[in-house]
Every structure is written in C-alpha cells, then in structure tokens.
Design a protein around this motif. Structure first.
Motif, PDB file in Angstrom:
ATOM      1  N   VAL A   1      90.254   3.445   6.119  1.00 20.13           N
ATOM      2  CA  VAL A   1      90.820   2.407   5.262  1.00 20.13           C
ATOM      3  C   VAL A   1      89.779   1.324   4.987  1.00 20.13           C
ATOM      4  O   VAL A   1      89.628   0.860   3.851  1.00 20.13           O
ATOM      5  CB  VAL A   1      92.080   1.796   5.902  1.00 20.13           C
ATOM      6  CG1 VAL A   1      92.486   0.517   5.179  1.00 20.13           C
ATOM      7  CG2 VAL A   1      93.227   2.800   5.887  1.00 20.13           C
ATOM      8  N   ALA A   2      89.042   0.919   6.025  1.00 15.43           N
ATOM      9  CA  ALA A   2      88.041  -0.144   5.874  1.00 15.43           C
ATOM     10  C   ALA A   2      86.945   0.260   4.893  1.00 15.43           C
ATOM     11  O   ALA A   2      86.495  -0.566   4.079  1.00 15.43           O
ATOM     12  CB  ALA A   2      87.439  -0.489   7.228  1.00 15.43           C
ATOM     13  N   VAL A   3      86.517   1.509   4.938  1.00 16.81           N
ATOM     14  CA  VAL A   3      85.473   1.986   4.032  1.00 16.81           C
ATOM     15  C   VAL A   3      85.916   1.825   2.581  1.00 16.81           C
ATOM     16  O   VAL A   3      85.123   1.450   1.703  1.00 16.81           O
ATOM     17  CB  VAL A   3      85.125   3.460   4.344  1.00 16.81           C
ATOM     18  CG1 VAL A   3      84.272   4.052   3.229  1.00 16.81           C
ATOM     19  CG2 VAL A   3      84.393   3.562   5.676  1.00 16.81           C
ATOM     20  N   GLN A   4      87.192   2.083   2.304  1.00 18.20           N
ATOM     21  CA  GLN A   4      87.701   1.982   0.950  1.00 18.20           C
ATOM     22  C   GLN A   4      88.028   0.550   0.538  1.00 18.20           C
ATOM     23  O   GLN A   4      87.794   0.145  -0.607  1.00 18.20           O
ATOM     24  CB  GLN A   4      88.971   2.854   0.808  1.00 18.20           C
ATOM     25  CG  GLN A   4      88.738   4.336   1.025  1.00 18.20           C
ATOM     26  CD  GLN A   4      87.827   4.932  -0.030  1.00 18.20           C
ATOM     27  OE1 GLN A   4      87.929   4.586  -1.217  1.00 18.20           O
ATOM     28  NE2 GLN A   4      86.932   5.816   0.380  1.00 18.20           N
ATOM     29  N   LEU A   5      88.568  -0.239   1.480  1.00 16.85           N
ATOM     30  CA  LEU A   5      89.104  -1.560   1.132  1.00 16.85           C
ATOM     31  C   LEU A   5      88.055  -2.659   1.130  1.00 16.85           C
ATOM     32  O   LEU A   5      88.069  -3.528   0.240  1.00 16.85           O
ATOM     33  CB  LEU A   5      90.231  -1.923   2.103  1.00 16.85           C
ATOM     34  CG  LEU A   5      90.897  -3.287   1.889  1.00 16.85           C
ATOM     35  CD1 LEU A   5      91.590  -3.338   0.526  1.00 16.85           C
ATOM     36  CD2 LEU A   5      91.899  -3.573   3.010  1.00 16.85           C
ATOM     37  N   LEU A   6      87.155  -2.674   2.090  1.00 17.24           N
ATOM     38  CA  LEU A   6      86.251  -3.815   2.248  1.00 17.24           C
ATOM     39  C   LEU A   6      85.407  -4.101   1.011  1.00 17.24           C
ATOM     40  O   LEU A   6      85.248  -5.283   0.642  1.00 17.24           O
ATOM     41  CB  LEU A   6      85.357  -3.606   3.472  1.00 17.24           C
ATOM     42  CG  LEU A   6      86.083  -3.572   4.826  1.00 17.24           C
ATOM     43  CD1 LEU A   6      85.075  -3.408   5.957  1.00 17.24           C
ATOM     44  CD2 LEU A   6      86.916  -4.836   5.031  1.00 17.24           C
ATOM     45  N   PRO A   7      84.857  -3.087   0.325  1.00 18.56           N
ATOM     46  CA  PRO A   7      84.083  -3.420  -0.887  1.00 18.56           C
ATOM     47  C   PRO A   7      84.917  -4.115  -1.952  1.00 18.56           C
ATOM     48  O   PRO A   7      84.378  -4.922  -2.731  1.00 18.56           O
ATOM     49  CB  PRO A   7      83.602  -2.037  -1.367  1.00 18.56           C
ATOM     50  CG  PRO A   7      83.602  -1.181  -0.147  1.00 18.56           C
ATOM     51  CD  PRO A   7      84.783  -1.656   0.651  1.00 18.56           C
ATOM     52  N   ARG A   8      86.220  -3.851  -2.000  1.00 19.65           N
ATOM     53  CA  ARG A   8      87.073  -4.479  -3.006  1.00 19.65           C
ATOM     54  C   ARG A   8      87.386  -5.926  -2.643  1.00 19.65           C
ATOM     55  O   ARG A   8      87.733  -6.726  -3.530  1.00 19.65           O
ATOM     56  CB  ARG A   8      88.379  -3.688  -3.170  1.00 19.65           C
ATOM     57  CG  ARG A   8      88.168  -2.237  -3.553  1.00 19.65           C
ATOM     58  CD  ARG A   8      89.403  -1.645  -4.219  1.00 19.65           C
ATOM     59  NE  ARG A   8      90.587  -1.683  -3.385  1.00 19.65           N
ATOM     60  CZ  ARG A   8      90.977  -0.690  -2.587  1.00 19.65           C
ATOM     61  NH1 ARG A   8      90.236   0.416  -2.489  1.00 19.65           N
ATOM     62  NH2 ARG A   8      92.080  -0.788  -1.871  1.00 19.65           N
ATOM     63  N   LEU A   9      87.307  -6.284  -1.363  1.00 21.67           N
ATOM     64  CA  LEU A   9      87.601  -7.643  -0.925  1.00 21.67           C
ATOM     65  C   LEU A   9      86.365  -8.537  -0.894  1.00 21.67           C
ATOM     66  O   LEU A   9      86.490  -9.761  -0.874  1.00 21.67           O
ATOM     67  CB  LEU A   9      88.235  -7.622   0.474  1.00 21.67           C
ATOM     68  CG  LEU A   9      89.545  -6.858   0.630  1.00 21.67           C
ATOM     69  CD1 LEU A   9      90.033  -6.955   2.075  1.00 21.67           C
ATOM     70  CD2 LEU A   9      90.611  -7.373  -0.326  1.00 21.67           C
ATOM     71  N   ALA A  10      85.186  -7.928  -0.886  1.00 22.39           N
ATOM     72  CA  ALA A  10      83.942  -8.694  -0.791  1.00 22.39           C
ATOM     73  C   ALA A  10      83.694  -9.469  -2.078  1.00 22.39           C
ATOM     74  O   ALA A  10      84.237  -9.163  -3.144  1.00 22.39           O
ATOM     75  CB  ALA A  10      82.775  -7.763  -0.493  1.00 22.39           C
ATOM     76  N   SER A  11      82.870 -10.503  -1.961  1.00 20.65           N
ATOM     77  CA  SER A  11      82.498 -11.319  -3.120  1.00 20.65           C
ATOM     78  C   SER A  11      81.060 -11.770  -2.938  1.00 20.65           C
ATOM     79  O   SER A  11      80.383 -11.385  -1.982  1.00 20.65           O
ATOM     80  CB  SER A  11      83.428 -12.530  -3.240  1.00 20.65           C
ATOM     81  OG  SER A  11      83.231 -13.418  -2.154  1.00 20.65           O
ATOM     82  N   ALA A  12      80.602 -12.611  -3.867  1.00 18.35           N
ATOM     83  CA  ALA A  12      79.224 -13.088  -3.785  1.00 18.35           C
ATOM     84  C   ALA A  12      78.977 -13.873  -2.502  1.00 18.35           C
ATOM     85  O   ALA A  12      77.864 -13.853  -1.956  1.00 18.35           O
ATOM     86  CB  ALA A  12      78.901 -13.951  -5.002  1.00 18.35           C
ATOM     87  N   ARG A  13      80.003 -14.558  -1.995  1.00 19.87           N
ATOM     88  CA  ARG A  13      79.846 -15.358  -0.778  1.00 19.87           C
ATOM     89  C   ARG A  13      80.402 -14.660   0.453  1.00 19.87           C
ATOM     90  O   ARG A  13      79.988 -14.940   1.578  1.00 19.87           O
ATOM     91  CB  ARG A  13      80.552 -16.713  -0.939  1.00 19.87           C
ATOM     92  CG  ARG A  13      80.074 -17.514  -2.125  1.00 19.87           C
ATOM     93  CD  ARG A  13      80.713 -18.888  -2.150  1.00 19.87           C
ATOM     94  NE  ARG A  13      80.095 -19.763  -1.170  1.00 19.87           N
ATOM     95  CZ  ARG A  13      79.530 -20.927  -1.462  1.00 19.87           C
ATOM     96  NH1 ARG A  13      79.494 -21.340  -2.711  1.00 19.87           N
ATOM     97  NH2 ARG A  13      79.010 -21.677  -0.529  1.00 19.87           N
TER      98      ARG A  13
END
Length: 256
Positions: free
Chosen positions: A32-44
């Motif tokens: 789940v983390a592999v799929q979700l974390l890139p979508r939650l990340a931002s420039a900061r």
C-alpha cells in the motif's frame, strides 16, 4: 473520544475483542505504501521507504525541519492495535490518516495556522490558546520546533489570531443558549473566542441578549454561550470535561 493516529477510535475492552479484525500484515502495508506515498508527497513533503539491511524497512517522512522514521513492523502493529482492517482499503485509509497527522512545521504554522482553544494537559481541567493547521477535515496542533525563536513564536501566534477572525462559523440559538460551531472541523469553533465582543454582537442579532456572557468550552465541540447561571447548569449536566469562563477573560488565556 478523539480519533487516534489512523482516524480510528479504540474499541472498548471485553468480549467484542474476540471479533477483532485480522492483524495488519507488514507486506500488505508495504504494498500500500509503495502505491500511496508518491501520491501524498509534495515539493516540501518527502515520503519514502528505506530498506535497512538486517533491520527491515522504515517509512521516512521529511518536511522542512521535521523528520520522522518509523519501522513498518511497528506501524503495522500500531494499526492492528487500533483495529484497522487488514484490507487494502483499510490500510490505505489508515496510512493516509497517519500522514495527515504528521507534525506541523514552523513554516506551515506561519503560513496557515489558526488560533483555537485546546486542553492544557491530559487532566482536562484548563484550556489555553493553540495554533492548528487544517488538513482537509483535520486540524493538527503546532508544537514549535526547538529552533523557533521567541520573535517567530510571536509572529506565528499573532498571524494565527488574525486568521481566526476569518473562520466561517455557524451560530445556533437554543432557548437561552447560543452555540458556535464549524461545519467540518469541530475544533475551529473556539476560533470565535479571539474576538468575544464580535460574538456578543452576532448573538444580539438573533434576539438573544447576553450582557454577562459566559462561555462553556469543550475543545473539539461547539462553544456554548449563556448567562452565568445557565452556563454553570449546562457544564454540570454534561459528562464531558469543560471549562466555563466569563467572556472578558478568554483573550488572556495562556498560549500552549
């Protein structure tokens, strides 16, 4: 009861514990983390999984001066204890909620913090002013970093007080009571208390006169306003902890 770090509340102990959901599997959490974390990340906000040889994988969270690292095994255990369903949907919702509840950075507090009242400590006998940052339907309290200087604390708190004036709140009159509430983020109801004189004026437009207004404050709940006797009776009739104050003393409460 306030939601825990995964947006869930702990179920009461007893026979129902026999029917608890299956534990959250670490491998499922990893997927789940592999799929979700890139979508939650931002420039900061930087989110990632770091593999430690012989020590398992950790979730790395970095945003400005704030850095967190938590082992996936520990996070899976915490989710299991909180009753998070071991399904992909359940884990996704819990992980998203966990990230939303990450510590507030000094920069975020300066840019969008709002002044509200919250409990001074776990005993829930006194309240003080706090700065929160809203993330969706969630308000997360700011705890200044060790690097924050006194001048910066003053600027953040002053700006958060100004933003509190702009929070859209609903006012409902029920007999001798006026209730201030926020539609989606309950803790924001107390933002009105940065300007109690304006509260009095707004209440007066409803036809209710409260020249000696007292407020009954239960953080994360609507703020009740009434005459002293009514306010005391209301506070005595509820099982929840609350603090009753005359309106003139609210602005002098300490900062947390």
């Amino acid at each position: 009861m306030s939601p825990g770090p995964f947006g869930t509340t702990t179920a009461p102990r007893g026979l129902l514990q026999r029917f608890r959901a299956a534990p959250v599997d670490v491998a499922d959490l990893h997927d789940v983390a592999v799929q979700l974390l890139p979508r939650l990340a931002s420039a900061r906000l930087h989110l990632g999984l770091v593999r430690r040889p012989g020590a398992g994988t950790v979730l790395h969270v970095e945003e400005d001066e704030r850095v967190q690292r938590v082992a996936l095994t520990d996070l899976a255990d915490d989710m299991s204890r909180a009753g998070v369903p071991g399904t992909a949907a359940g884990i996704t919702a819990a992980l998203r909620s966990w990230v939303e509840r990450r510590p507030v950075t000094d920069a975020a507090a300066a840019a969008s913090g709002i002044a509200v009242l919250d409990w001074v400590d776990r005993s829930e006998t006194a309240v003080g002013w706090s700065v929160v940052v809203v993330r969706g339907d969630l308000a997360v309290a700011w705890v200044p970093s060790p690097a924050a200087r006194t001048a910066e604390l003053h600027r953040v708190r002053s700006a958060s007080t100004g933003r509190a004036h702009e929070v859209p709140l609903q006012v409902r009159v029920e007999g001798p009571l006026a209730l201030f509430s926020h539609r989606t983020v309950p803790v924001l109801a107390s933002a009105a208390l940065v300007a109690p004189e304006l509260m009095l004026q707004r209440i007066a437009t409803t036809g209710l006169a409260l020249p000696d207004m007292h407020v009954v404050v239960t953080p994360h709940r609507p703020v009740a306003c009434a005459d002293p006797g009514v306010a005391r009776r209301l506070a005595g009739q509820t099982s929840e902890a609350s603090v009753t104050l005359p309106w003139r003393s609210v602005v002098d409460l300490p900062w947390l």
